[in-house]
Design an enzyme around this catalytic site. Structure first.
Site, short mmCIF file in Angstrom:
data_model
loop_
_atom_site.label_atom_id
_atom_site.label_comp_id
_atom_site.label_asym_id
_atom_site.label_seq_id
_atom_site.Cartn_x
_atom_site.Cartn_y
_atom_site.Cartn_z
NE ARG A 111 33.50 70.47 38.38
CZ ARG A 111 34.30 71.38 38.93
NH1 ARG A 111 35.10 72.11 38.18
NH2 ARG A 111 34.29 71.58 40.23
CB CYS B 21 37.42 72.28 25.72
SG CYS B 21 38.21 70.70 25.39
NE ARG C 7 38.45 64.64 18.52
CZ ARG C 7 37.18 64.31 18.64
NH1 ARG C 7 36.83 63.06 18.82
NH2 ARG C 7 36.24 65.22 18.57
CD GLU D 53 32.88 73.84 36.02
OE1 GLU D 53 31.79 73.90 36.62
OE2 GLU D 53 33.11 73.05 35.10
NE ARG E 49 28.39 65.96 37.24
CZ ARG E 49 28.25 66.74 38.29
NH1 ARG E 49 27.11 66.81 38.91
NH2 ARG E 49 29.26 67.44 38.75
NE ARG F 210 27.23 64.40 44.09
CZ ARG F 210 26.12 64.16 43.39
NH1 ARG F 210 25.87 64.86 42.31
NH2 ARG F 210 25.28 63.23 43.78
CE1 TYR G 132 32.54 64.25 40.17
CE2 TYR G 132 31.42 62.14 40.34
CZ TYR G 132 31.40 63.48 40.02
OH TYR G 132 30.27 64.05 39.52
#
Length: 122
Positions: A89, A74, A62, A77, A6, A115, A107
């Site tokens: 994200r 894509c 890409r 959220e 992630r 997080r 992150y």
């Protein structure tokens, strides 16, 4: 073994150049910190908050050498009130011998708030 990695970042403004730049920085950090070869990536899912619509952030991946054939999509959220705005994200599914504890989730920018327990100091 198949593992998920992630990552998230934020942008300052809803402009194509800004979104692509910050997304590329995130991709590079995830790949570098986890020693990922594009051949080992099964898929990448990128989500953006509803306030980001100037471009598809997948374009950033890409532009990276060797990432042309990695499947990527894509999506939006979930719009949760009070959630972090202008956020990109990434969930990358990879084939790796690393254990869960050896995976480095990345992150950047304001996304470190999501997080803080997983933020790696480099």
């Amino acid at each position: 073994m198949v593992r998920g990695i992630r990552g998230a970042t934020t942008v300052k403004i809803n402009q194509e150049d800004e979104i692509l730049h910050e997304t590329e920085q995130l991709f590079v950090a995830i790949a570098d910190q986890n020693e990922i070869d594009p051949e080992d990536v099964a898929q990448v899912l990128i989500t953006v908050t509803e306030d980001l619509n100037a471009t598809f952030p997948a374009k950033a991946m890409r532009r990276l050498p060797g990432w042309d054939f990695v499947p990527v999509t894509c999506a939006k959220e979930i719009n949760v009130p009070g959630s972090l705005p202008q956020c990109v994200r990434i969930l990358m599914t990879v084939n790796t011998a690393k254990t869960q504890k050896e995976i480095h989730h990345v992150y950047l920018n304001e996304a470190v708030k999501l997080r803080p327990d997983l933020v790696k100091q480099v």
